[in-house]
Scaffold this motif. Structure first.
Motif, PDB file in Angstrom:
ATOM      1  N   THR C  55       0.823  -1.200   0.000  1.00 59.23           N
ATOM      2  CA  THR C  55       0.000   0.000   0.000  1.00 59.23           C
ATOM      3  C   THR C  55       0.854   1.245   0.000  1.00 59.23           C
ATOM      4  O   THR C  55       0.609   2.204  -0.730  1.00 59.23           O
ATOM      5  CB  THR C  55      -0.926   0.000   1.235  1.00 59.23           C
ATOM      6  N   LEU C  56       1.882   1.238   0.845  1.00 61.10           N
ATOM      7  CA  LEU C  56       2.761   2.399   0.908  1.00 61.10           C
ATOM      8  C   LEU C  56       3.470   2.605  -0.415  1.00 61.10           C
ATOM      9  O   LEU C  56       3.583   3.714  -0.924  1.00 61.10           O
ATOM     10  CB  LEU C  56       3.782   2.217   2.032  1.00 61.10           C
ATOM     11  N   LEU C  57       3.935   1.490  -0.987  1.00 59.82           N
ATOM     12  CA  LEU C  57       4.621   1.580  -2.276  1.00 59.82           C
ATOM     13  C   LEU C  57       3.726   2.257  -3.312  1.00 59.82           C
ATOM     14  O   LEU C  57       4.137   3.147  -4.034  1.00 59.82           O
ATOM     15  CB  LEU C  57       5.004   0.176  -2.751  1.00 59.82           C
ATOM     16  N   LYS C  58       2.472   1.807  -3.359  1.00 59.60           N
ATOM     17  CA  LYS C  58       1.556   2.349  -4.362  1.00 59.60           C
ATOM     18  C   LYS C  58       1.172   3.790  -4.072  1.00 59.60           C
ATOM     19  O   LYS C  58       0.633   4.469  -4.936  1.00 59.60           O
ATOM     20  CB  LYS C  58       0.292   1.490  -4.437  1.00 59.60           C
ATOM     21  N   SER C  59       1.434   4.220  -2.849  1.00 58.04           N
ATOM     22  CA  SER C  59       1.140   5.624  -2.567  1.00 58.04           C
ATOM     23  C   SER C  59       2.190   6.518  -3.184  1.00 58.04           C
ATOM     24  O   SER C  59       1.937   7.687  -3.458  1.00 58.04           O
ATOM     25  CB  SER C  59       1.110   5.873  -1.062  1.00 58.04           C
ATOM     26  N   LEU C  60       3.385   5.945  -3.395  1.00 58.97           N
ATOM     27  CA  LEU C  60       4.474   6.784  -3.874  1.00 58.97           C
ATOM     28  C   LEU C  60       4.285   7.205  -5.326  1.00 58.97           C
ATOM     29  O   LEU C  60       4.876   8.183  -5.773  1.00 58.97           O
ATOM     30  CB  LEU C  60       5.819   6.054  -3.698  1.00 58.97           C
ATOM     31  N   ASN C  61       3.513   6.442  -6.101  1.00 58.83           N
ATOM     32  CA  ASN C  61       3.180   6.930  -7.440  1.00 58.83           C
ATOM     33  C   ASN C  61       1.670   7.112  -7.602  1.00 58.83           C
ATOM     34  O   ASN C  61       1.141   7.198  -8.703  1.00 58.83           O
ATOM     35  CB  ASN C  61       3.741   6.011  -8.532  1.00 58.83           C
ATOM     36  N   ARG C  62       1.000   7.184  -6.464  1.00 55.58           N
ATOM     37  CA  ARG C  62      -0.441   7.463  -6.426  1.00 55.58           C
ATOM     38  C   ARG C  62      -1.260   6.489  -7.260  1.00 55.58           C
ATOM     39  O   ARG C  62      -2.312   6.822  -7.766  1.00 55.58           O
ATOM     40  CB  ARG C  62      -0.725   8.905  -6.858  1.00 55.58           C
ATOM     41  N   MET C  63      -0.775   5.255  -7.369  1.00 47.58           N
ATOM     42  CA  MET C  63      -1.614   4.234  -8.006  1.00 47.58           C
ATOM     43  C   MET C  63      -2.745   3.846  -7.056  1.00 47.58           C
ATOM     44  O   MET C  63      -3.723   3.254  -7.475  1.00 47.58           O
ATOM     45  CB  MET C  63      -0.779   2.982  -8.356  1.00 47.58           C
ATOM     46  N   ASN C  64      -2.608   4.216  -5.826  1.00 45.29           N
ATOM     47  CA  ASN C  64      -3.679   3.970  -4.851  1.00 45.29           C
ATOM     48  C   ASN C  64      -4.923   4.771  -5.172  1.00 45.29           C
ATOM     49  O   ASN C  64      -6.013   4.457  -4.721  1.00 45.29           O
ATOM     50  CB  ASN C  64      -3.210   4.331  -3.448  1.00 45.29           C
ATOM     51  N   ASP C  65      -4.744   5.836  -5.941  1.00 43.73           N
ATOM     52  CA  ASP C  65      -5.902   6.656  -6.309  1.00 43.73           C
ATOM     53  C   ASP C  65      -6.961   5.831  -7.016  1.00 43.73           C
ATOM     54  O   ASP C  65      -8.126   6.209  -7.048  1.00 43.73           O
ATOM     55  CB  ASP C  65      -5.470   7.794  -7.254  1.00 43.73           C
ATOM     56  N   LEU C  66      -6.535   4.734  -7.628  1.00 43.07           N
ATOM     57  CA  LEU C  66      -7.469   3.900  -8.383  1.00 43.07           C
ATOM     58  C   LEU C  66      -8.397   3.102  -7.485  1.00 43.07           C
ATOM     59  O   LEU C  66      -9.392   2.557  -7.940  1.00 43.07           O
ATOM     60  CB  LEU C  66      -6.705   2.920  -9.278  1.00 43.07           C
ATOM     61  N   VAL C  67      -8.037   3.012  -6.198  1.00 43.56           N
ATOM     62  CA  VAL C  67      -8.834   2.191  -5.292  1.00 43.56           C
ATOM     63  C   VAL C  67      -9.978   3.027  -4.729  1.00 43.56           C
ATOM     64  O   VAL C  67      -9.786   4.154  -4.291  1.00 43.56           O
ATOM     65  CB  VAL C  67      -7.963   1.641  -4.131  1.00 43.56           C
ATOM     66  N   GLU C  68     -11.177   2.437  -4.732  1.00 39.18           N
ATOM     67  CA  GLU C  68     -12.344   3.131  -4.204  1.00 39.18           C
ATOM     68  C   GLU C  68     -12.176   3.503  -2.749  1.00 39.18           C
ATOM     69  O   GLU C  68     -11.790   2.685  -1.927  1.00 39.18           O
ATOM     70  CB  GLU C  68     -13.548   2.183  -4.281  1.00 39.18           C
TER      71      GLU C  68
END
Lengths: 576, 267, 261
Positions: C55-68
């Motif tokens: 989760t933290l990793l995906k925050s670094l390129n904001r791929m987490n934005d894709l998660v509802e």
């Protein structure tokens, strides 16, 4: 698998195989009967002259089909361009840009569009589209090529949209994530990754849409202009092949009549060609042996990266606009009909005794009820039997299954007017009857029934079957006591979808069940359903008030069927 | 449990259907009539009147065109055929029901008031415009009205329209109703329909060579575009009681009164 | 058309995370994360499943934005810019912060088209330029010899290990400054794993690497810094050899000695 094949087991298996092979028999029968009726005409006129002759003048025994073939092809291609483009963009909107809260709404819109009877689309063309085109373009007549293409495009839109939607939703997320992680925008990803990945599905959607367009009769009947001449402009009157059949069959005799059957044969050939194309698209593609690429080299070494994607952004906005337009058009269609139709509905019109001067819908209620009942009684057992065979008795990948499937798919692609022609020859020896109409329609709904039941049978876990067999139950008992009850949702879905289809159908019933607004005295009597009465009121004996009122009732029936389907789906989803 | 519910629903539907059916059933005698769509409206009104008085008779009036009417009678199919033209076929008995005028109609906005045979000929063969009228409307090839019309319209040199096969494009319709609707909706259209079907709210009728299209003018012969309405049946086959009764009704004073009321020319 | 700039790293710090919380709806997946990721080093993130490292990793390129329903609070600074600021351009962020996924996900295109996808997205069109990028990227991923004669072949025909290295090459094509790797070798065989680990060691000279791994041996083999996560919190971070020999926190010690998984 426990093999306990005694006599009754064997008998059951034979019953199921027969049901499954029925589709094969049906397709052969249809092709044979039509061909047999068409052949004398082809012989006498000469196949080449028939297909390429440019004059259709039955009064002087001239039967040249070319203007109509050209009309069908032109209309189909244009409808595909319009409906295909709009359909794909609407699907893109629903899958990627639709706010979560509106997704359910849009799905229902698509379902509604798919369920609206084609005669209503034709009616809409007549009362709204053609007059609008006429004033917009200052044309002599709003009817013709453009109007036909627009209405057909609207009609095939839901098919294209729902299939494209499925294809897009099947693209694995990891795929699009790969693109986004590289810095591409959402819009760029959709058009450069998702859409190409869904290529096969989209092509299939377009091909199926083309099939529907070629075979469509009622939607274009009143807006095509009905002239057997070569199209020479957007507003020149034309006559597609289907319209040729339906317009003249009522009074054609002898060679003329056979020529119309030959027209039906031509339609069948077109559909089979399309089916072949569809199979070609879908087959596994072999890796092409590409020649190697040699690099030129000599690049700059230092690069400037720019934010791009204006094109994709524009396309995305276009998607949203198109989706809005589709909703708007649907709204206008429903609104216009309801506003003009509701005042015309009275208890008398609905249930009073019909006379020739003042028709009522009483006959339609009775006729539609009988046809639904009889068609279901025939098609549901046949379809369930076939589905049982396909799921419970065969190994995946078996050749027999593949063959049967080809025939089921073929059956589902045959135009309704061709079914009507077949029904005329096969079932109407004693004249038109509701029963003949039901027999014809049961063939039409069979593929849908098989598909629905099959899906729900496949969803039943194998462990359930094994549990029953391990307890010593026979295969047949397992199927009927354990598997089928779990798959009930499929049967109910099949029934609802079939009812919807039957209610919307007109072309196949006009010449089999009849088009008079009288109350049938028995299933062996003739009678018209709601959709056929619509045809009567718009095309045979124009009666605008009755047409609006019937259209309103028809729309309400479609709403009801959709509602039933929606609630059933919700219920089954809850139980899962 | 769910199966039982399904079965119950099916039985209920069947019961409903049967009730609806039997309420219409009884000792119904059916008369089947098919043919000319020009005669069809009149026949419908006559049928309505007859059925109102005879509960046990069901009369089916279908279109299809005069040709169907003739061939049905020839083959003995159905009880009666209808034709909107003179019929002389061996094996077919034709009984004239009334006379009918063929009127030339244009859109209500049109400036035209009169038309001659030659003008019609030129319009239908070559598309020669008549003022703002450019689109001729015709009937399907099996239409008795079309047969009659094309037999009566002659060119400048006396050629009958029906002998000319090379035509300018026309809009073709398979019933009086649809032809009239088209003319109603298109300012540049001209067509021909049965006088009795004329609806002045929808279209405008023209005089033919100076003579107005009225029942009287047809009766006295001054309006030339006219043809008989015939009811046909197979000479060999004997008519059923119900059919005979209906035929008698049509020819009776009561029946003819209806004919006159609907705008046709009585016998 | 806006030109994409690179991040300016100062004091040899690539990423600075301050008081970061992450919520999936009502569930808090990351709690008060404070972390500094050094430039041009390999930083490994270890910890048991579900502890939040991916989760933290995906925050670094904001791929987490894709998660509802994903919500981030706190600050993540790259090159001094808060990447969760409204003014942050996502294309710029993701171009400069590349990602390699757990399962290889090459596009159904040729090797060549896979690699030039990124550059094309950013407006590089000339064939000479693209060709040079392809050669450079493949060499950077140590795949040049293997693939130079197969550039037009579909990427889906490659083996799993080759596909993953192709994905690395693809990510390198847009010259990222940071490369995020989410368990990149967990789906691969030992030989491919070895090749990729070798690759990372080479790459760190030009690219900052942040790697999530389940494999502690891998972390010890190649990473310079290691951060240990547990239940959404970063428990400890330090030089790799120190973390694995003398961890300061007892929980860290318990994990690396295998007391829990």
């Amino acid at each position: 698998m426990v093999k306990s094949e005694n006599k009754s087991e064997k008998a059951a298996k034979i019953v199921f195989i027969t049901a499954a092979c029925f589709s094969i028999v049906a397709v052969f029968a249809i092709v044979l009967f039509i061909f047999a009726s068409a052949f004398p005409a082809l012989q006498e006129i000469g196949t080449f002259k028939f297909l390429f002759g440019s004059k259709w003048f039955p009064k002087q025994d001239e039967y040249g089909l070319l203007p109509m073939i050209v009309a069908t092809l032109l209309v189909t291609v244009s409808a595909l361009l319009i409906g295909g483009a709009f359909g794909i963009f609407t699907a893109i909107f629903v899958v990627y840009f639709c706010p979560k809260k509106l997704k359910g709404f849009f799905n229902q819109i698509i379902v509604l569009l798919a369920g609206i009877p084609s005669i209503i689309y034709g009616f809409f063309g007549m009362i709204v589209l053609s007059p609008a085109l006429k004033s917009l373009f200052n044309a002599e007549s709003g009817n013709g090529l453009l109007a036909s293409a627009l209405i057909l495009g609207l009609m095939i839109l839901p098919t294209v949209t729902s299939l494209t939607k499925n294809a897009l939703e099947s693209v694995p997320r990891s795929y699009s994530e790969g693109s986004l992680a590289l810095g591409a925008s959402r819009e760029q990803t959709i058009f450069r990754i998702d859409l190409p990945a869904a290529k096969t599905g989209v092509l299939s959607a377009l091909t199926l849409g083309a099939g529907r367009a070629i075979g469509e009769t009622m939607a274009v009947l009143v807006v095509c202009g009905n002239s057997a001449a070569f199209p020479d402009g957007l507003f020149s009157p034309i006559r597609p092949l289907t319209v040729n059949i339906v317009n003249e069959m009522g009074y054609a005799m002898g060679l003329h009549r056979q020529a119309l059957f030959a027209t039906g044969l031509v339609l069948l050939v077109f559909i089979f060609l399309l089916n072949g194309f569809l199979a070609f698209i879908k087959r596994e593609k072999k890796e092409k042996d590409e020649a190697n690429r040699t690099l030129v080299g000599g690049g700059a070494g230092e690069y400037i990266y720019k934010v791009r994607g204006m094109g994709s952004k524009i396309l995305s906005v276009v998607s949203c606009l198109i989706a809005a337009v589709v909703v708007l058009v649907l709204g206008i269609l429903i609104g216009y009909i309801l506003v003009n139709g509701l005042p015309e509905i009275s208890l008398d019109f609905l249930f009073g005794k019909p006379t020739y001067k003042t028709p009522t819908l009483l006959g339609a209620f009775v006729s539609t009820g009988w046809i639904i009942l009889l068609s279901l009684l025939i098609a549901i057992p046949l379809g369930v039997g076939a589905a049982i065979f396909l799921v419970e008795y065969t190994k995946p990948g078996s050749k027999l299954v593949k063959v049967i499937r080809v025939f089921i798919d073929t059956l589902s692609g045959i135009p309704s007017i061709v079914f009507g022609l077949f029904g005329m020859i096969a079932f109407c020896a004693g004249g038109k009857s509701l029963f003949a109409g039901a027999l014809t329609l049961s063939l039409m709904i069979l593929p849908t029934v098989i598909r629905s039941v099959e899906e729900s049978l496949l969803a039943v876990q194998n462990s359930v079957r094994e549990g029953s067999l391990a307890l010593g139950a026979t295969k047949v008992r397992t199927i009927f006591k354990v598997v089928l009850p779990s798959a009930l949702s499929g049967v109910v879905t099949a029934i609802i979808l079939s009812v919807g289809r039957i209610v919307s159908e007109s072309a196949a019933l006009i010449f089999t069940a009849g088009s008079l607004p009288m109350v049938p005295s028995s299933p062996l009597d003739s009678g018209s359903t709601f959709a056929v009465l619509m045809y009567n009121f718009t095309a045979e004996n124009p009666n605008m008030e009755a047409a609006y009122a019937t259209a309103t009732v028809l729309l309400m029936l479609v709403f009801l069927v959709n509602l039933a389907a929606y609630f059933c789906e919700k219920k089954w989803k809850k139980n899962k | 449990m769910k199966m039982k519910k399904l079965v119950a629903m099916v039985m209920a539907l069947t019961a409903m259907g049967s009730v609806a059916t039997f309420s219409a059933c009884g000792d119904t005698q059916t008369i089947e009539i098919a043919g000319s769509t020009s005669v069809q409206p009149l026949m419908g009104v006559l049928a309505d009147a007859y059925m109102a008085k005879h509960d046990d008779v069901q009369i089916k009036v279908e279109g299809g065109g005069s040709s169907i009417g003739v061939s049905n009678a020839k083959e003995g199919k159905g009880d009666f055929g209808m034709a909107s033209k003179a019929v002389s076929e061996t094996g077919v008995t034709a009984v004239k029901v009334c006379d009918d005028g063929i009127i030339v109609i244009v859109n209500k906005q049109s400036a035209l008031t009169d038309v001659t045979g030659v003008q019609l000929f030129d319009l239908y063969v070559s598309g020669t415009a008549l003022g703002a009228v450019t689109m001729p409307v015709t009937r399907e090839s099996g239409s008795g009205t079309r047969d009659a019309f094309e037999g009566l319209v002659k060119g400048a040199d006396g050629t009958k329209l029906e002998t000319v096969s090379n035509r300018a494009p026309t809009q073709e319709f398979s019933s009086t109703g649809t032809a009239m609707t088209y003319v109603e909706q298109n300012a540049n259209a001209l067509g021909y329909i049965s006088l009795g079907s004329y609806d002045q709210k929808k279209v405008k009728k023209l005089t033919f060579e100076g003579v107005e299209a009225t029942a009287e003018n047809v009766k006295n012969g001054s309006y030339k575009l006219a043809r008989p309405f015939n009811i046909l049946y197979n000479t060999e086959k004997s008519l059923s009681d119900a059919a005979q009764g209906f035929l008698d009704f049509i020819l009776s004073k009561e029946g003819q009164a209806i004919v006159a009321e609907e705008g046709y020319i009585t016998l | 058309m806006k030109t994409i700039e690179q991040f300016k790293f100062e004091n040899k710090i690539a990423v600075e995370i301050r008081e970061m919380d992450l919520f999936y709806g009502n569930f808090q997946a990351l709690k008060k994360i404070n972390m500094t990721i050094p430039e041009n080093r390999i930083t490994a993130m270890i910890g048991p499943s579900g502890c939040g490292k991916s989760t933290l990793l995906k925050s670094l390129n904001r791929m987490n934005d894709l998660v509802e329903g994903c919500r981030v609070e706190g600050v993540i600074q790259i090159g001094g810019q808060n990447i969760y600021d409204k003014a942050m351009n996502l294309s710029m962020l993701r171009k400069n912060v590349g990602m390699v996924f757990q399962r290889p996900n090459p596009f159904a295109m040729s090797v060549y088209d896979n690699i030039v996808y990124g550059p094309r997205t950013f407006g590089i069109k000339k064939k000479a330029d693209l060709d040079e990028i392809v050669e450079r990227s493949l060499k950077g991923a140590a795949m040049w010899e293997e693939l130079k004669d197969r550039l037009n072949k579909s990427a889906l025909g490659l083996s799993g290990g080759q596909q993953q290295r192709l994905c690395i090459a693809r990510a390198l094509a847009v010259e990222p400054q940071i490369l995020l790797m989410d368990e990149p070798t967990s789906a691969l065989d030992p030989i491919s794993t070895g090749k990729i680990e070798e690759l990372c060691t080479e790459l760190k000279k030009d690219v900052t690497i942040v790697m999530v791994t389940h494999n502690m041996q891998q972390a010890t083999r190649i990473s310079d810094k290691t951060a240990f996560f547990l239940l959404g919190e970063m428990v400890e971070m330090g030089d790799t050899h120190k973390i694995f020999s003398m961890p300061e926190n007892k929980k860290t010690e318990d994990y690396i000695t295998g007391r829990f998984g």
